[in-house]
Write an enzyme that holds these catalytic residues in place. Structure first.
Site, PDB file in Angstrom:
ATOM      1  N   HIS A  43       9.903   4.245  -3.434  1.00  0.00           N
ATOM      2  CA  HIS A  43       9.966   2.965  -2.738  1.00  0.00           C
ATOM      3  C   HIS A  43      10.029   1.851  -3.792  1.00  0.00           C
ATOM      4  CE1 HIS A  43       8.444   0.489   0.919  1.00  0.00           C
ATOM      5  NE2 HIS A  43       9.178  -0.259   0.136  1.00  0.00           N
ATOM      6  N   GLU A  70      13.221   4.429  -0.073  1.00  0.00           N
ATOM      7  CA  GLU A  70      12.676   3.579   0.980  1.00  0.00           C
ATOM      8  C   GLU A  70      12.640   2.136   0.526  1.00  0.00           C
ATOM      9  OE1 GLU A  70       8.708   5.116   1.555  1.00  0.00           O
ATOM     10  OE2 GLU A  70       9.443   6.413   3.144  1.00  0.00           O
ATOM     11  N   HIS A 191       2.971   7.985   5.873  1.00  0.00           N
ATOM     12  CA  HIS A 191       1.980   6.965   5.490  1.00  0.00           C
ATOM     13  C   HIS A 191       0.558   7.434   5.812  1.00  0.00           C
ATOM     14  CE1 HIS A 191       1.487   2.931   3.729  1.00  0.00           C
ATOM     15  NE2 HIS A 191       0.274   3.113   4.207  1.00  0.00           N
TER      16      HIS A 191
HETATM   17  C1  LIG Z   1       6.986   3.363   3.731  1.00  0.00           C
HETATM   18  C2  LIG Z   1       5.657   3.950   3.478  1.00  0.00           C
HETATM   19  O1  LIG Z   1       4.825   4.057   4.340  1.00  0.00           O
HETATM   20  C3  LIG Z   1       5.346   4.396   2.150  1.00  0.00           C
HETATM   21  O2  LIG Z   1       6.326   5.254   1.753  1.00  0.00           O
HETATM   22  C4  LIG Z   1       5.352   3.299   1.152  1.00  0.00           C
HETATM   23  O3  LIG Z   1       6.263   3.618   0.141  1.00  0.00           O
HETATM   24  C5  LIG Z   1       4.023   3.174   0.517  1.00  0.00           C
HETATM   25  O4  LIG Z   1       4.176   2.154  -0.430  1.00  0.00           O
HETATM   26  P1  LIG Z   1       3.091   2.019  -1.599  1.00  0.00           P
HETATM   27  O5  LIG Z   1       3.093   3.346  -2.334  1.00  0.00           O
HETATM   28  O6  LIG Z   1       3.616   0.858  -2.401  1.00  0.00           O
HETATM   29  O7  LIG Z   1       1.771   1.762  -0.914  1.00  0.00           O
HETATM   30  N1  LIG Z   2       7.016   7.083   3.938  1.00  0.00           N
HETATM   31  C1  LIG Z   2       5.668   7.444   3.572  1.00  0.00           C
HETATM   32  C2  LIG Z   2       5.615   7.808   2.128  1.00  0.00           C
HETATM   33  O1  LIG Z   2       6.645   7.960   1.491  1.00  0.00           O
HETATM   34  C3  LIG Z   2       4.322   8.010   1.480  1.00  0.00           C
HETATM   35  O2  LIG Z   2       3.312   7.259   2.068  1.00  0.00           O
HETATM   36  P1  LIG Z   2       1.823   7.520   1.491  1.00  0.00           P
HETATM   37  O3  LIG Z   2       1.573   8.997   1.641  1.00  0.00           O
HETATM   38  O4  LIG Z   2       1.839   7.092   0.053  1.00  0.00           O
HETATM   39  O5  LIG Z   2       0.933   6.683   2.374  1.00  0.00           O
END
Ligand SMILES: CC(=O)[C@@H](O)[C@H](O)COP(=O)(O)O
Ligand SMILES: NCC(=O)COP(=O)(O)O
Length: 239
Positions: A43, A70, A191
């Protein structure tokens, strides 16, 4: 079977605390792949707090599994996606300074301008997923504007699970997943999923992919990254 896509944001977060490139995002990706992960997720946020554009470039050179990028579809983000053409792009409605992702799209407001972006990415051969809450009307809109999949935002489920009152929230996710599948959308989820809450969540039939980062990397601090990935895969393969 539900695929595991490991999110490497937190490896990059730790790497960025020094300027000598350790821990390596690339080495972490290779370890995850060796352990059997079916995908890697990153992300690249605007403030580059963790994943940087050069990480995305480097990963694209070496990945032999699905690559999920993402982010909020800003011009800078779309430039990255157009260049890399990953397996999947998950569009997320995060503000540039968001602490973390904390809600799904409001497609009544944003659907009209997202539609052409979705179309462009699909024309590039990129599978498009939209980060969504469990609202059934919003999920219908995701299909209407051309998305291939949705990613169910699972923090509300994870919090309810932790608080011991998960049943009604879980039913919302069951209904949302069933609605999405009924209208031809693939269903991803992510998440705050972890070793404790994942098994129940994946009793929902037809979840194609879970993307997991924070908890898995935290687990890796105790058992090692290879073993942490395999612990999650054991849960998914037993589903
Ligand atoms: C979209 C999502 O829920 C996660 O993939 C996000 O990438 C978390 O971002 P952080 O790792 O910056 O908290
Ligand atoms: N889209 C969710 C992700 O890539 C990871 O979320 P998290 O496990 O770091 O909360």
């Amino acid at each position: 079977m539900t695929n595991l896509s490991v999110n490497l944001n937190k490896v990059a977060l730790l790497r960025n605390a020094r300027n000598f490139g350790k821990p390596s995002v690339i080495e972490a990706a290779l370890t995850c792949i060796k352990a059997g992960a079916q995908g890697i997720t990153v992300h690249p946020r605007p403030d580059q707090r963790h994943i940087k554009p050069e990480d995305v470039d480097a990963l694209a050179q070496i990945l032999t599994v699905e690559f999920n990028i993402e982010g909020n579809p800003s011009p800078q983000f779309l430039e990255i996606v157009r260049k890399i053409k990953p397996t999947q792009c998950t569009l997320v409605p995060d503000a540039p300074d968001a602490f973390t992702s904390d809600h799904g799209w409001d497609l009544a407001t944003d659907g009209s301008w997202l539609r052409p972006i979705i179309g462009e990415l699909k024309d590039l051969g990129v599978r498009v997923s939209l980060f969504m809450d469990t609202d059934l009307t919003q999920i219908e809109r995701a299909k209407e504007i051309g998305s291939d999949r949705i990613e169910l935002y699972t923090e509300p489920y994870a919090t309810a699970f932790r608080n011991g009152n998960v049943e009604s929230v879980f039913q919302d996710y069951q209904k949302a997943a069933h609605k999405a599948q009924e209208i031809g959308l693939g269903v991803n989820a992510g998440h705050d999923l972890n070793l404790q809450n994942l098994e129940k969540f994946c009793t929902i039939s037809g979840i194609l992919e879970v993307s997991i980062g924070h908890a898995l990397i935290a687990d890796a601090l105790e058992v090692g990254l290879f073993n942490a990935v395999q612990d999650y895969l054991k849960i998914l393969s037993f589903k």
